[in-house]
Scaffold this motif. Structure first.
Motif, PDB file in Angstrom:
ATOM      1  N   UNK A  26       0.820  -1.197   0.000  1.00 17.33           N
ATOM      2  CA  UNK A  26       0.000   0.000   0.000  1.00 17.33           C
ATOM      3  C   UNK A  26       0.865   1.262   0.000  1.00 17.33           C
ATOM      4  N   UNK A  27       0.267   2.374  -0.395  1.00 11.13           N
ATOM      5  CA  UNK A  27       0.907   3.667  -0.280  1.00 11.13           C
ATOM      6  C   UNK A  27       1.515   4.231  -1.543  1.00 11.13           C
ATOM      7  N   UNK A  28       1.485   3.510  -2.658  1.00  7.04           N
ATOM      8  CA  UNK A  28       2.026   4.041  -3.909  1.00  7.04           C
ATOM      9  C   UNK A  28       1.301   3.423  -5.097  1.00  7.04           C
ATOM     10  N   UNK A  29       1.422   4.101  -6.246  1.00  9.38           N
ATOM     11  CA  UNK A  29       0.812   3.616  -7.473  1.00  9.38           C
ATOM     12  C   UNK A  29       1.739   2.623  -8.169  1.00  9.38           C
ATOM     13  N   UNK A  30       1.219   1.881  -9.133  1.00  8.33           N
ATOM     14  CA  UNK A  30       1.991   0.871  -9.837  1.00  8.33           C
ATOM     15  C   UNK A  30       3.154   1.488 -10.607  1.00  8.33           C
ATOM     16  N   UNK A  31       2.949   2.633 -11.231  1.00  6.84           N
ATOM     17  CA  UNK A  31       4.022   3.243 -12.018  1.00  6.84           C
ATOM     18  C   UNK A  31       5.130   3.817 -11.136  1.00  6.84           C
ATOM     19  N   UNK A  32       4.901   3.954  -9.831  1.00 10.31           N
ATOM     20  CA  UNK A  32       5.917   4.426  -8.900  1.00 10.31           C
ATOM     21  C   UNK A  32       6.644   3.281  -8.210  1.00 10.31           C
ATOM     22  N   UNK A  33       6.270   2.043  -8.476  1.00  8.18           N
ATOM     23  CA  UNK A  33       6.756   0.884  -7.736  1.00  8.18           C
ATOM     24  C   UNK A  33       8.224   0.586  -8.027  1.00  8.18           C
ATOM     25  N   UNK A  34       8.972   0.335  -6.954  1.00  6.16           N
ATOM     26  CA  UNK A  34      10.379  -0.054  -7.073  1.00  6.16           C
ATOM     27  C   UNK A  34      10.621  -1.414  -6.436  1.00  6.16           C
ATOM     28  N   UNK A  35       9.586  -2.027  -5.891  1.00  3.11           N
ATOM     29  CA  UNK A  35       9.698  -3.327  -5.235  1.00  3.11           C
ATOM     30  C   UNK A  35       9.615  -4.447  -6.255  1.00  3.11           C
ATOM     31  N   UNK A  36      10.223  -5.597  -5.972  1.00 11.33           N
ATOM     32  CA  UNK A  36      10.098  -6.740  -6.894  1.00 11.33           C
ATOM     33  C   UNK A  36       8.698  -7.346  -6.800  1.00 11.33           C
ATOM     34  N   UNK A  37       8.306  -8.018  -7.854  1.00  9.53           N
ATOM     35  CA  UNK A  37       6.986  -8.647  -7.905  1.00  9.53           C
ATOM     36  C   UNK A  37       7.023  -9.925  -7.058  1.00  9.53           C
ATOM     37  N   UNK A  38       6.117 -10.090  -6.087  1.00  7.08           N
ATOM     38  CA  UNK A  38       6.113 -11.290  -5.251  1.00  7.08           C
ATOM     39  C   UNK A  38       5.522 -12.483  -6.000  1.00  7.08           C
ATOM     40  N   UNK A  39       5.951 -13.679  -5.622  1.00  8.82           N
ATOM     41  CA  UNK A  39       5.399 -14.890  -6.209  1.00  8.82           C
ATOM     42  C   UNK A  39       4.108 -15.235  -5.485  1.00  8.82           C
ATOM     43  N   UNK A  40       3.039 -15.421  -6.225  1.00  4.24           N
ATOM     44  CA  UNK A  40       1.748 -15.785  -5.657  1.00  4.24           C
ATOM     45  C   UNK A  40       1.381 -17.156  -6.207  1.00  4.24           C
ATOM     46  N   UNK A  41       1.335 -18.150  -5.328  1.00  4.57           N
ATOM     47  CA  UNK A  41       1.017 -19.499  -5.799  1.00  4.57           C
ATOM     48  C   UNK A  41      -0.491 -19.651  -5.915  1.00  4.57           C
ATOM     49  N   UNK A  42      -0.911 -20.285  -6.970  1.00  6.91           N
ATOM     50  CA  UNK A  42      -2.325 -20.527  -7.223  1.00  6.91           C
ATOM     51  C   UNK A  42      -2.491 -21.979  -7.633  1.00  6.91           C
TER      52      UNK A  42
END
Length: 81
Positions: A26-42
């Motif tokens: 939370x707290x920022x928009x997608x275009x501002x993101x600097x974090x890596x994409x987490x793995x989500x198992x489905x």
């Protein structure tokens, strides 16, 4: 000021409830993101088909999720010339 001059508008501010679609924080928009994409198992499609708890709608009473009209369920449809 000319009508062709750029109009400066302030960028929208992300609130604390704004959720980034990339990192799911939370707290920022997608275009501002600097974090890596987490793995989500489905679960896979096969696991969803085999386990009725994962996909209860498909296994509900052994019926298909969509009703098929009678004209498509009959094997032979005769048309008069």
């Amino acid at each position: 000021m000319s009508k062709y001059a750029p109009h400066h508008r302030s960028a929208p501010r992300a609130t604390s409830s704004t959720i980034c679609q990339k990192c799911l924080q939370t707290g920022h928009f997608t275009y501002e993101c600097k974090s890596p994409r987490p793995y989500v198992s489905r679960p896979s499609r096969t696991q969803m088909m085999e386990n009725p708890k994962l996909l209860a709608k498909l296994k509900a009473d052994g019926k298909p999720s969509v009703e098929v009209p009678e004209e498509f369920t009959r094997k032979y449809v005769f048309c008069e010339p």
